[in-house]
Scaffold this active site. Sequence first.
Site, PDB file in Angstrom:
ATOM      1  N   ILE A  77       7.956   8.635   3.113  1.00  0.00           N
ATOM      2  CA  ILE A  77       6.530   8.692   2.759  1.00  0.00           C
ATOM      3  C   ILE A  77       5.952  10.045   3.165  1.00  0.00           C
ATOM      4  O   ILE A  77       5.253  10.698   2.388  1.00  0.00           O
ATOM      5  CB  ILE A  77       5.739   7.539   3.407  1.00  0.00           C
ATOM      6  CG1 ILE A  77       6.166   6.192   2.814  1.00  0.00           C
ATOM      7  CG2 ILE A  77       4.231   7.732   3.207  1.00  0.00           C
ATOM      8  CD1 ILE A  77       5.531   4.984   3.474  1.00  0.00           C
ATOM      9  N   ALA A  78       6.262  10.465   4.397  1.00  0.00           N
ATOM     10  CA  ALA A  78       5.761  11.760   4.870  1.00  0.00           C
ATOM     11  C   ALA A  78       6.243  12.892   3.974  1.00  0.00           C
ATOM     12  O   ALA A  78       5.494  13.851   3.722  1.00  0.00           O
ATOM     13  CB  ALA A  78       6.199  11.993   6.317  1.00  0.00           C
TER      14      ALA A  78
ATOM     15  N   ARG B 155      10.888  -3.559   8.436  1.00  0.00           N
ATOM     16  CA  ARG B 155      11.427  -4.916   8.457  1.00  0.00           C
ATOM     17  C   ARG B 155      12.854  -4.903   7.928  1.00  0.00           C
ATOM     18  O   ARG B 155      13.114  -4.383   6.840  1.00  0.00           O
ATOM     19  CB  ARG B 155      10.550  -5.845   7.607  1.00  0.00           C
ATOM     20  CG  ARG B 155      10.899  -7.313   7.763  1.00  0.00           C
ATOM     21  CD  ARG B 155       9.830  -8.178   7.126  1.00  0.00           C
ATOM     22  NE  ARG B 155      10.069  -9.592   7.304  1.00  0.00           N
ATOM     23  CZ  ARG B 155       9.187 -10.536   7.000  1.00  0.00           C
ATOM     24  NH1 ARG B 155       8.017 -10.201   6.515  1.00  0.00           N
ATOM     25  NH2 ARG B 155       9.469 -11.808   7.185  1.00  0.00           N
TER      26      ARG B 155
ATOM     27  N   ASP C  22      -3.065  -0.740  -2.572  1.00  0.00           N
ATOM     28  CA  ASP C  22      -3.279  -1.997  -3.305  1.00  0.00           C
ATOM     29  C   ASP C  22      -4.410  -1.840  -4.325  1.00  0.00           C
ATOM     30  O   ASP C  22      -4.326  -2.334  -5.448  1.00  0.00           O
ATOM     31  CB  ASP C  22      -3.596  -3.120  -2.323  1.00  0.00           C
ATOM     32  CG  ASP C  22      -2.550  -3.226  -1.231  1.00  0.00           C
ATOM     33  OD1 ASP C  22      -1.374  -3.400  -1.569  1.00  0.00           O
ATOM     34  OD2 ASP C  22      -2.899  -3.110  -0.042  1.00  0.00           O
TER      35      ASP C  22
ATOM     36  N   HIS D 100      -2.945  -6.335   4.179  1.00  0.00           N
ATOM     37  CA  HIS D 100      -1.993  -5.615   3.316  1.00  0.00           C
ATOM     38  C   HIS D 100      -0.672  -6.396   3.356  1.00  0.00           C
ATOM     39  O   HIS D 100       0.275  -6.041   4.051  1.00  0.00           O
ATOM     40  CB  HIS D 100      -1.794  -4.176   3.811  1.00  0.00           C
ATOM     41  CG  HIS D 100      -0.733  -3.438   3.045  1.00  0.00           C
ATOM     42  ND1 HIS D 100      -0.836  -3.183   1.697  1.00  0.00           N
ATOM     43  CD2 HIS D 100       0.461  -2.924   3.425  1.00  0.00           C
ATOM     44  CE1 HIS D 100       0.242  -2.539   1.291  1.00  0.00           C
ATOM     45  NE2 HIS D 100       1.054  -2.381   2.320  1.00  0.00           N
TER      46      HIS D 100
ATOM     47  N   GLY E 275       6.162   9.467  11.933  1.00  0.00           N
ATOM     48  CA  GLY E 275       7.234   9.142  10.985  1.00  0.00           C
ATOM     49  C   GLY E 275       7.443  10.308  10.036  1.00  0.00           C
ATOM     50  O   GLY E 275       7.771  10.145   8.855  1.00  0.00           O
TER      51      GLY E 275
ATOM     52  N   GLY F  42       2.004   2.200   8.691  1.00  0.00           N
ATOM     53  CA  GLY F  42       3.169   1.392   9.046  1.00  0.00           C
ATOM     54  C   GLY F  42       2.829  -0.090   9.124  1.00  0.00           C
ATOM     55  O   GLY F  42       1.814  -0.477   9.708  1.00  0.00           O
TER      56      GLY F  42
ATOM     57  N   ASP G   5       8.153  12.425  15.279  1.00  0.00           N
ATOM     58  CA  ASP G   5       9.147  11.411  14.948  1.00  0.00           C
ATOM     59  C   ASP G   5       9.972  11.125  16.199  1.00  0.00           C
ATOM     60  O   ASP G   5       9.775  11.764  17.241  1.00  0.00           O
ATOM     61  CB  ASP G   5      10.022  11.823  13.761  1.00  0.00           C
ATOM     62  CG  ASP G   5      10.368  10.624  12.872  1.00  0.00           C
ATOM     63  OD1 ASP G   5      10.818   9.594  13.438  1.00  0.00           O
ATOM     64  OD2 ASP G   5      10.200  10.708  11.643  1.00  0.00           O
TER      65      ASP G   5
END
Length: 332
Positions: free
Chosen positions: A16-17, A92, A159, A187, A11, A130, A42
């Site tokens: 995020i990367a 999602r 978290d 998670h 990804g 992910g 990717d």
Amino acid sequence: MTDPVKVLVTGAAGQIAYSLLYSVAKGDVFGKDTPITLVLLDIPPMAGVLDGVVMEMQDCALPLLKEVIATTEEAVAFDKIDAALLVGAMPRKEGMERKDLLAANVKIFKSQGMALDKYAKKTVKVVVVGNPANTNALICSKFAPSIPPENFSCLTRLDQNRAQAQIAARAGVACSAVKNVVIWGNHSSTQYPDVNHATVEINGKTLSVFDAIKDDSWLKNEFIATVQQRGAAVIKARKLSSAMSAAKAICDHMRDWWAGTPKGQWVSMGVVSDGSYGIEKGLVYSFPVEIGSNHSYKIVQGLPINDFSREKMDNTMKELIQERDMALEACN
């Protein structure tokens, strides 16, 4: 200078990367004297963006970054890697059921597990980011039978960091003064942030969190709900999921796994359960772990579990069992 550590980020064209790669390449994760080969994977539609990311990595002129390999092929990406940061996954979408998300991601992590099995070093350390991260890590491990299950983990450090920050803010101290917060389970919104074993240092004195905060109702209600729902709160505010904080947590997770944890301190990682604390064997469940200098961890043993905690820990285990069963069904 040692041989370069070969690090895969999936990804790699994503947000995020984008927050993660600089920290990895400049030495924040694997050490200030450890050269890095970065492998960026990717999907084909993101190949152009990936080219831009490579240009930026080159333009950073980082002394430890020896090579950047960008690819859309798993055979290239997973070849002889030392560490895998599996960030990419199907997100999602609105109206999507959790089981639909699981089914989509099973295909991705089944394929990546098989690629790890075929191409990666058997000592590779894998962190799955992910979502649903715990179950994706379980599937990945299942399809990489030649790699030890303990080499697979999922990210719950975000978290833990969120929980630590909430306690620190409430106590009016720096985050570094809060130690040994535990994240149990999935998670997801069923995770259990547990401060029963955590401490806060205030004015040179080490106190239990309950003694430091002096608000049991907040700790048992609002605090837990805030940590459980933090990801959703970030999305609501930013209109995007957590990226900077997720990248920082990935770095924390892999740095501690690589270098070890300080004596007397533990961190939360989603790892394959060995049955500790009554958690079903084989589930990828977040536990407190201590990590030695040889990249191996041990689940912290002997923590007393009260009835309140037991119920929370069992609830999140039940969700993970349901996820696992849905994922395995999708595999078949």
